[in-house]
Enzyme design. Structure first.
Site, PDB file in Angstrom:
ATOM      1  N   GLY A   5     -26.264  57.662  15.291  1.00 10.01           N
ATOM      2  CA  GLY A   5     -25.429  56.516  15.102  1.00 10.01           C
ATOM      3  C   GLY A   5     -26.378  55.985  13.652  1.00 10.01           C
ATOM      4  O   GLY A   5     -28.112  55.011  14.102  1.00 10.01           O
ATOM      5  N   GLN A  23     -28.602  48.704   8.075  1.00 13.42           N
ATOM      6  CA  GLN A  23     -30.114  49.732   8.497  1.00 13.42           C
ATOM      7  C   GLN A  23     -30.478  50.566   7.367  1.00 13.42           C
ATOM      8  O   GLN A  23     -31.515  50.321   7.128  1.00 13.42           O
ATOM      9  CB  GLN A  23     -29.791  50.023   9.616  1.00 13.42           C
ATOM     10  CG  GLN A  23     -29.219  50.111  10.672  1.00 13.42           C
ATOM     11  CD  GLN A  23     -29.456  50.917  12.051  1.00 13.42           C
ATOM     12  OE1 GLN A  23     -27.392  51.052  11.598  1.00 13.42           O
ATOM     13  NE2 GLN A  23     -30.001  50.874  13.177  1.00 13.42           N
ATOM     14  N   CYS A  82     -32.238  51.834  19.889  1.00 14.86           N
ATOM     15  CA  CYS A  82     -31.389  52.003  17.620  1.00 14.86           C
ATOM     16  C   CYS A  82     -33.092  52.271  16.828  1.00 14.86           C
ATOM     17  O   CYS A  82     -34.309  51.718  16.799  1.00 14.86           O
ATOM     18  CB  CYS A  82     -31.573  50.443  18.098  1.00 14.86           C
ATOM     19  SG  CYS A  82     -30.750  49.971  16.032  1.00 14.86           S
ATOM     20  N   LEU A  83     -32.543  53.088  15.781  1.00 15.02           N
ATOM     21  CA  LEU A  83     -33.522  53.121  14.673  1.00 15.02           C
ATOM     22  C   LEU A  83     -33.977  52.178  13.567  1.00 15.02           C
ATOM     23  O   LEU A  83     -35.246  52.346  13.035  1.00 15.02           O
ATOM     24  CB  LEU A  83     -33.110  54.367  13.035  1.00 15.02           C
ATOM     25  CG  LEU A  83     -32.062  55.744  14.630  1.00 15.02           C
ATOM     26  CD1 LEU A  83     -31.196  55.910  13.332  1.00 15.02           C
ATOM     27  CD2 LEU A  83     -33.717  56.253  14.314  1.00 15.02           C
ATOM     28  N   HIS A  90     -22.176  49.441  19.495  1.00 11.97           N
ATOM     29  CA  HIS A  90     -23.539  49.935  19.154  1.00 11.97           C
ATOM     30  C   HIS A  90     -23.958  49.098  17.089  1.00 11.97           C
ATOM     31  O   HIS A  90     -24.294  48.323  16.665  1.00 11.97           O
ATOM     32  CB  HIS A  90     -24.776  50.378  19.352  1.00 11.97           C
ATOM     33  CG  HIS A  90     -25.846  50.372  19.632  1.00 11.97           C
ATOM     34  ND1 HIS A  90     -27.170  50.370  19.624  1.00 11.97           N
ATOM     35  CD2 HIS A  90     -26.357  50.292  17.535  1.00 11.97           C
ATOM     36  CE1 HIS A  90     -28.138  49.701  19.283  1.00 11.97           C
ATOM     37  NE2 HIS A  90     -27.862  50.208  17.884  1.00 11.97           N
ATOM     38  N   GLU A  91     -23.285  50.289  16.676  1.00 12.79           N
ATOM     39  CA  GLU A  91     -23.342  49.960  15.003  1.00 12.79           C
ATOM     40  C   GLU A  91     -21.849  48.862  14.431  1.00 12.79           C
ATOM     41  O   GLU A  91     -22.519  48.349  14.007  1.00 12.79           O
ATOM     42  CB  GLU A  91     -22.408  51.467  14.766  1.00 12.79           C
ATOM     43  CG  GLU A  91     -22.974  52.747  14.936  1.00 12.79           C
ATOM     44  CD  GLU A  91     -25.156  52.547  15.106  1.00 12.79           C
ATOM     45  OE1 GLU A  91     -25.433  51.815  14.085  1.00 12.79           O
ATOM     46  OE2 GLU A  91     -25.377  53.038  15.823  1.00 12.79           O
ATOM     47  N   HIS A 129     -23.954  45.474  14.037  1.00 16.17           N
ATOM     48  CA  HIS A 129     -24.634  45.771  13.474  1.00 16.17           C
ATOM     49  C   HIS A 129     -23.684  45.403  12.309  1.00 16.17           C
ATOM     50  O   HIS A 129     -24.882  44.448  11.156  1.00 16.17           O
ATOM     51  CB  HIS A 129     -25.443  47.398  13.069  1.00 16.17           C
ATOM     52  CG  HIS A 129     -26.335  47.919  13.704  1.00 16.17           C
ATOM     53  ND1 HIS A 129     -27.765  47.146  13.565  1.00 16.17           N
ATOM     54  CD2 HIS A 129     -26.638  49.077  14.221  1.00 16.17           C
ATOM     55  CE1 HIS A 129     -29.060  47.742  13.741  1.00 16.17           C
ATOM     56  NE2 HIS A 129     -27.837  48.947  14.672  1.00 16.17           N
TER      57      HIS A 129
HETATM   58  C1  QAP Z   1     -27.702  54.165  18.639  1.00 14.38           C
HETATM   59  O1  QAP Z   1     -29.169  55.093  18.325  1.00 14.38           O
HETATM   60  C2  QAP Z   1     -27.386  54.223  20.109  1.00 14.38           C
HETATM   61  O2  QAP Z   1     -36.047  54.377  19.237  1.00 14.38           O
HETATM   62  C3  QAP Z   1     -27.719  54.634  17.835  1.00 14.38           C
HETATM   63  O3  QAP Z   1     -37.762  55.957  18.361  1.00 14.38           O
HETATM   64  C4  QAP Z   1     -27.973  53.647  21.183  1.00 14.38           C
HETATM   65  O4  QAP Z   1     -29.686  56.780  17.440  1.00 14.38           O
HETATM   66  C5  QAP Z   1     -25.437  54.496  20.182  1.00 14.38           C
HETATM   67  C6  QAP Z   1     -33.316  56.129  17.841  1.00 14.38           C
HETATM   68  C7  QAP Z   1     -28.240  54.377  22.222  1.00 14.38           C
HETATM   69  C8  QAP Z   1     -25.392  55.001  22.134  1.00 14.38           C
HETATM   70  C9  QAP Z   1     -26.553  54.367  22.432  1.00 14.38           C
HETATM   71  C10 QAP Z   1     -34.735  55.632  18.325  1.00 14.38           C
HETATM   72  C11 QAP Z   1     -34.513  57.381  17.462  1.00 14.38           C
HETATM   73  C12 QAP Z   1     -32.332  56.424  17.685  1.00 14.38           C
HETATM   74  C13 QAP Z   1     -35.888  55.324  18.489  1.00 14.38           C
HETATM   75  C14 QAP Z   1     -30.001  55.542  17.614  1.00 14.38           C
HETATM   76  C15 QAP Z   1     -36.450  56.551  18.384  1.00 14.38           C
HETATM   77  C16 QAP Z   1     -35.819  56.979  17.631  1.00 14.38           C
HETATM   78  C17 QAP Z   1     -31.403  55.246  18.404  1.00 14.38           C
HETATM   79 CO    CO Z   2     -28.946  50.226  15.586  1.00 15.36          CO
END
Ligand code: QAP
Ligand code: CO
Length: 173
Positions: free
Chosen positions: A45, A50, A95-96, A137-138, A141
């Site tokens: 996501g 972001q 989270c990215l 989550h999104e 943001h």
């Molecule tokens: C949000 O998160 C989310 O730390 C999206 O090193 C998270 O895509 C929604 C990511 C959990 C539902 C459940 C994070 C990639 C990606 C990092 C992501 C990383 C590389 C996170």
């Molecule tokens: Co995030």
């Protein structure tokens, strides 16, 4: 369009995203650039704030049973509003914009979402499981809220310490 991920503690993540009014080529170019960025960085996501575009736009691509994220499963969500939510669920989120950190966060289990697609058409979606969690989550943001804001005081302190160390190590290598 060339994009890069804005990372915590950058204050730009705290802006409130503005409603999308023009469903034009500029919006489509932004969405088209967000998808490869999300896939390349192993995301499921991504909110446009972001990538330094604080407008109410986000994309989601929840992996299927085989862990694949085909483009036809891509959801593009503009101006989302939750009209109903129910239950509680806990999931280890990341989270990215907060790389390499994961923590358990409590969310609603199911929700009903009203939103617009890239053409401005009104849509409704019933979500549960990881999709429901990712939407919440999104959408946080869009309000300038990060998942780390939901941690207890003690866990937030632990996060700040670990994150500072990670940033320092990253700089020195
Ligand atoms: C949000 O998160 C989310 O730390 C999206 O090193 C998270 O895509 C929604 C990511 C959990 C539902 C459940 C994070 C990639 C990606 C990092 C992501 C990383 C590389 C996170
Ligand atoms: Co995030």
């Amino acid at each position: 369009m060339k994009l890069s991920i804005v990372e915590y503690p950058d204050k730009r993540l705290r802006l409130k995203s503005k409603e999308v009014k023009n469903f034009d080529k500029k919006l489509h170019e932004l969405l088209d650039s967000m998808y490869p960025m999300m896939i390349d960085t192993n995301g499921i996501g991504l909110a446009s704030i972001q990538v330094n575009h604080p407008i109410k736009a986000l994309i989601l691509n929840i992996p299927d049973e085989d862990g694949e994220q085909p483009r036809e499963n891509l959801l593009e969500i503009i101006n989302p509003v939750v009209s109903h939510c129910e239950g509680e669920t806990v999931y280890q989120e990341g989270c990215l914009s907060v790389p390499k950190f994961y923590e358990d966060i409590t969310r609603y289990e199911t929700l009903t979402l009203n939103y617009q697609d890239r053409e401005g058409n009104t849509k409704t979606l019933e979500a549960d499981g990881l999709l429901s969690i990712a939407i919440q989550h999104e959408m946080d943001h869009l309000e300038g809220i990060l998942f780390i804001d939901k941690l207890s005081y003690a866990r937030r302190k632990k996060f700040e310490k670990e994150y500072k160390r990670m940033l320092k190590e990253r700089k020195s290598s």
